[in-house]
Write an enzyme that holds these catalytic residues in place. Structure first.
Site, mmCIF file in Angstrom:
data_model
loop_
_atom_site.group_PDB
_atom_site.id
_atom_site.type_symbol
_atom_site.label_atom_id
_atom_site.label_comp_id
_atom_site.label_asym_id
_atom_site.label_seq_id
_atom_site.Cartn_x
_atom_site.Cartn_y
_atom_site.Cartn_z
ATOM 1 N N HIS A 269 27.953 4.535 44.993
ATOM 2 C CA HIS A 269 28.191 2.761 45.470
ATOM 3 C C HIS A 269 27.677 1.704 45.385
ATOM 4 O O HIS A 269 26.063 1.935 44.810
ATOM 5 C CB HIS A 269 27.897 3.813 47.173
ATOM 6 C CG HIS A 269 28.686 2.642 48.498
ATOM 7 N ND1 HIS A 269 28.232 1.445 48.444
ATOM 8 C CD2 HIS A 269 29.964 2.684 48.835
ATOM 9 C CE1 HIS A 269 28.657 0.568 49.417
ATOM 10 N NE2 HIS A 269 30.481 1.184 49.539
ATOM 11 N N GLU A 327 34.211 7.868 50.111
ATOM 12 C CA GLU A 327 35.276 8.301 49.712
ATOM 13 C C GLU A 327 36.221 9.527 49.753
ATOM 14 O O GLU A 327 36.387 10.577 49.536
ATOM 15 C CB GLU A 327 36.299 7.559 49.268
ATOM 16 C CG GLU A 327 35.823 6.273 49.235
ATOM 17 C CD GLU A 327 37.280 5.723 49.342
ATOM 18 O OE1 GLU A 327 37.458 6.341 50.184
ATOM 19 O OE2 GLU A 327 37.659 4.589 48.776
HETATM 20 N N1 ACO Z 1 30.628 8.730 38.291
HETATM 21 C C1 ACO Z 1 29.792 9.218 37.293
HETATM 22 N N2 ACO Z 1 28.797 8.000 37.096
HETATM 23 C C2 ACO Z 1 28.555 7.189 37.657
HETATM 24 C C3 ACO Z 1 29.655 7.244 39.137
HETATM 25 C C4 ACO Z 1 30.112 8.672 39.618
HETATM 26 N N3 ACO Z 1 31.140 7.678 40.736
HETATM 27 N N4 ACO Z 1 29.103 6.216 39.658
HETATM 28 C C5 ACO Z 1 27.972 5.746 39.254
HETATM 29 N N5 ACO Z 1 28.053 6.508 38.136
HETATM 30 C C6 ACO Z 1 26.875 5.388 37.370
HETATM 31 C C7 ACO Z 1 27.574 4.657 36.164
HETATM 32 O O1 ACO Z 1 28.184 5.330 35.010
HETATM 33 C C8 ACO Z 1 26.106 4.020 35.312
HETATM 34 O O2 ACO Z 1 25.558 4.958 34.527
HETATM 35 P P1 ACO Z 1 24.646 4.190 33.369
HETATM 36 O O3 ACO Z 1 23.886 3.378 34.192
HETATM 37 O O4 ACO Z 1 25.081 5.638 32.464
HETATM 38 O O5 ACO Z 1 25.979 3.430 32.980
HETATM 39 C C9 ACO Z 1 25.247 4.287 36.540
HETATM 40 O O6 ACO Z 1 26.002 4.915 37.593
HETATM 41 C C10 ACO Z 1 25.270 2.616 37.883
HETATM 42 O O7 ACO Z 1 26.540 2.302 37.655
HETATM 43 P P2 ACO Z 1 27.143 1.333 38.052
HETATM 44 O O8 ACO Z 1 29.038 0.993 37.543
HETATM 45 O O9 ACO Z 1 26.352 0.046 37.760
HETATM 46 O O10 ACO Z 1 27.043 0.912 39.632
HETATM 47 P P3 ACO Z 1 28.451 0.084 40.581
HETATM 48 O O11 ACO Z 1 27.184 -0.810 41.083
HETATM 49 O O12 ACO Z 1 28.894 -0.932 39.756
HETATM 50 O O13 ACO Z 1 29.165 1.242 40.991
HETATM 51 C C11 ACO Z 1 30.774 2.043 41.866
HETATM 52 C C12 ACO Z 1 29.699 1.569 41.921
HETATM 53 C C13 ACO Z 1 32.502 0.660 41.275
HETATM 54 C C14 ACO Z 1 31.545 2.950 43.205
HETATM 55 C C15 ACO Z 1 30.978 3.204 41.865
HETATM 56 O O14 ACO Z 1 29.577 3.896 41.399
HETATM 57 C C16 ACO Z 1 32.067 4.050 40.719
HETATM 58 O O15 ACO Z 1 32.525 4.110 39.761
HETATM 59 N N6 ACO Z 1 32.177 5.431 42.053
HETATM 60 C C17 ACO Z 1 33.228 5.544 41.525
HETATM 61 C C18 ACO Z 1 34.666 5.399 42.639
HETATM 62 C C19 ACO Z 1 34.755 5.309 43.767
HETATM 63 O O16 ACO Z 1 34.190 6.389 45.090
HETATM 64 N N7 ACO Z 1 34.929 4.000 45.038
HETATM 65 C C20 ACO Z 1 34.762 4.376 46.321
HETATM 66 C C21 ACO Z 1 33.941 3.653 46.924
HETATM 67 S S1 ACO Z 1 33.566 3.649 48.550
HETATM 68 C C22 ACO Z 1 34.729 2.535 48.915
HETATM 69 O O17 ACO Z 1 34.865 1.524 47.859
HETATM 70 C C23 ACO Z 1 34.875 2.105 50.008
#
Ligand code: ACO
Length: 390
Positions: A269, A327
């Site tokens: 998140h 989610e």
């Molecule tokens: N699975 C695998 N790796 C992840 C995940 C995940 N679900 N979430 C974050 N990471 C990793 C990224 O790959 C990144 O790794 P790195 O540093 O090696 O490149 C690191 O964690 C940081 O990720 P960011 O993309 O910078 O984090 P951000 O704050 O942009 O992401 C997000 C938030 C988009 C929700 C992300 O966690 C994600 O894609 N989750 C999966 C989709 C999801 O469940 N969405 C629902 C969110 S809740 C809502 O909107 C109601």
């Protein structure tokens, strides 16, 4: 050049009375109430009233709001035709909702009235119309006739009734109500921000909410719970095929997926760096729903998958603090209620609609254009070359 903050992370652009997300403490406050206090107890209409008026309704006010919403469930025939045609063409449910929602304003008796009362009325019309639009689309997709709204039923119960044509049991209605309350508002999430940006130009409430539907559709926002449940099903199927236990299959699956660079849906998140408090509220709702049910294995298996995925993420990405988000348990609750995965995102929209309308009203009061800047990285002073010279 000013500092660039990609994704506007951590930037505060406005004040709000609606909700507060504390990502470090894992606390969510909605209209002054901790989410754990409010979501499992309130009816959706009570939380909607709370967001619009900053207090809980009296019994008479709640009855009046419920009766008002019931009147607004009937949408213009052209909106029904649009969602049915979207179903015929097998369009995404969120596309169907976007099309139908934009046509609800044909019912508007004073379309040029920009008073708060007129905007409140427009917002309530959209909140009331969403279940009608989604259920009509869904039944058309199954080749079934639409079911007319049931004036005996409140918002959540009527949605389930319109999907199936039968009154749902009390446990399913309570679980849905808890879910809708849990997701009604969540600070400046992407779809709410999109709505506020649109209305900050002094555009209209309907345009703002239609834009928000588009933002919610994406898999990084409201599109995650379907894939989250598919993940559990796939791990279950593999474990059956390979005659292995769920725990080791979940571990292997998560490691492979992370190794491929996949995002695991239902985890991570932007704001929460600890467990999303909504996940706990919905976990309790799912536990209640599946208690004593023959199909409770899905709930138990999902919990095992969650533990293994979290452990795999921590091993692969130490220090990133990736935790379970709303989610993951949304998927379990909505599946437990009997909804198909295709309905998960539009059901999220049905809940979030209340937050969108309240934020739009707040933004209208704030009346400040939201307009950030971008750092230009292109060339300067190019010379025009006529067509024959290119
Ligand atoms: N699975 C695998 N790796 C992840 C995940 C995940 N679900 N979430 C974050 N990471 C990793 C990224 O790959 C990144 O790794 P790195 O540093 O090696 O490149 C690191 O964690 C940081 O990720 P960011 O993309 O910078 O984090 P951000 O704050 O942009 O992401 C997000 C938030 C988009 C929700 C992300 O966690 C994600 O894609 N989750 C999966 C989709 C999801 O469940 N969405 C629902 C969110 S809740 C809502 O909107 C109601």
């Amino acid at each position: 050049m000013s500092e660039i903050i990609p994704g506007l992370e951590g930037i505060v652009v406005s004040e709000t009375r609606l909700s507060r997300v504390d990502g470090e403490a894992g606390r969510l406050t909605i209209g002054g109430f901790p989410i754990e206090e409010l979501a499992p107890r309130a009816a959706y209409e009570e939380v909607l009233f709370l967001l619009c008026h900053d207090r809980l309704p009296s019994q008479a006010e709640l009855a009046a709001l419920r009766s008002d919403l019931r009147q607004r469930r009937v949408v213009p025939p052209v909106a029904i035709a649009a969602v049915q045609e979207a179903a015929e063409r097998k369009l995404h449910p969120m596309d169907a909702l976007r099309m139908g929602a934009s046509l609800v304003s044909l019912n508007d008796s004073a379309p040029r009235d920009e008073s708060r009362g007129a905007n409140l009325s427009r917002g309530l019309s959209l909140v009331a119309a969403f279940p009608t639009l989604v259920a009509t689309y869904w039944r058309a997709l199954q080749g079934e006739q639409a079911v007319a709204p049931n004036p005996e039923l409140d918002h959540a119960a009527n949605y389930l009734y319109m999907l199936t044509g039968e009154a749902a049991d009390a446990a399913a209605v309570r679980a849905l109500e808890t879910y809708l309350n849990t997701v009604i508002d969540h600070g400046l999430n992407a779809s709410t921000f999109a709505a506020r940006v649109i209305v900050s130009t002094r555009s209209d409430l309907t345009s703002a909410i239609v834009g928000a539907i588009g933002a919610l559709k994406g898999p990084l926002h409201g599109g995650a719970p379907g894939p989250a449940l598919d993940m559990v099903f796939e791990i279950q199927a593999r474990s059956l095929r390979n005659t292995t236990d769920i725990k080791s299959e979940a571990r292997a699956w998560a490691e492979q997926a992370i190794g491929r660079g996949d995002r695991l849906m239902g985890f991570g998140h932007r704001v929460y760096k600890v467990r999303d408090p909504r996940a706990d509220v919905l976990n309790r709702a799912a536990a209640d729903l599946f208690k004593n049910r023959d199909d409770r294995a899905i709930y138990e298996d999902a919990r095992t998958v969650e533990t293994e995925v979290l452990a795999a993420l921590e091993r692969a990405k130490p220090g990133r603090r990736i935790q379970t988000n709303v989610e993951f348990y949304t998927a379990l609750v909505l599946h437990g209620i009997g909804l198909d995965t295709e309905l998960f995102s539009p059901t999220f929209a049905i809940g979030r609609a209340g937050g969108w309308m309240a934020h739009v009203l707040e933004q209208i009061d704030e009346d400040r254009l939201i307009r950030p800047r971008a750092a230009y990285i292109g060339d300067f002073d190019r010379e025009w070359v006529a067509m024959e010279g290119r």
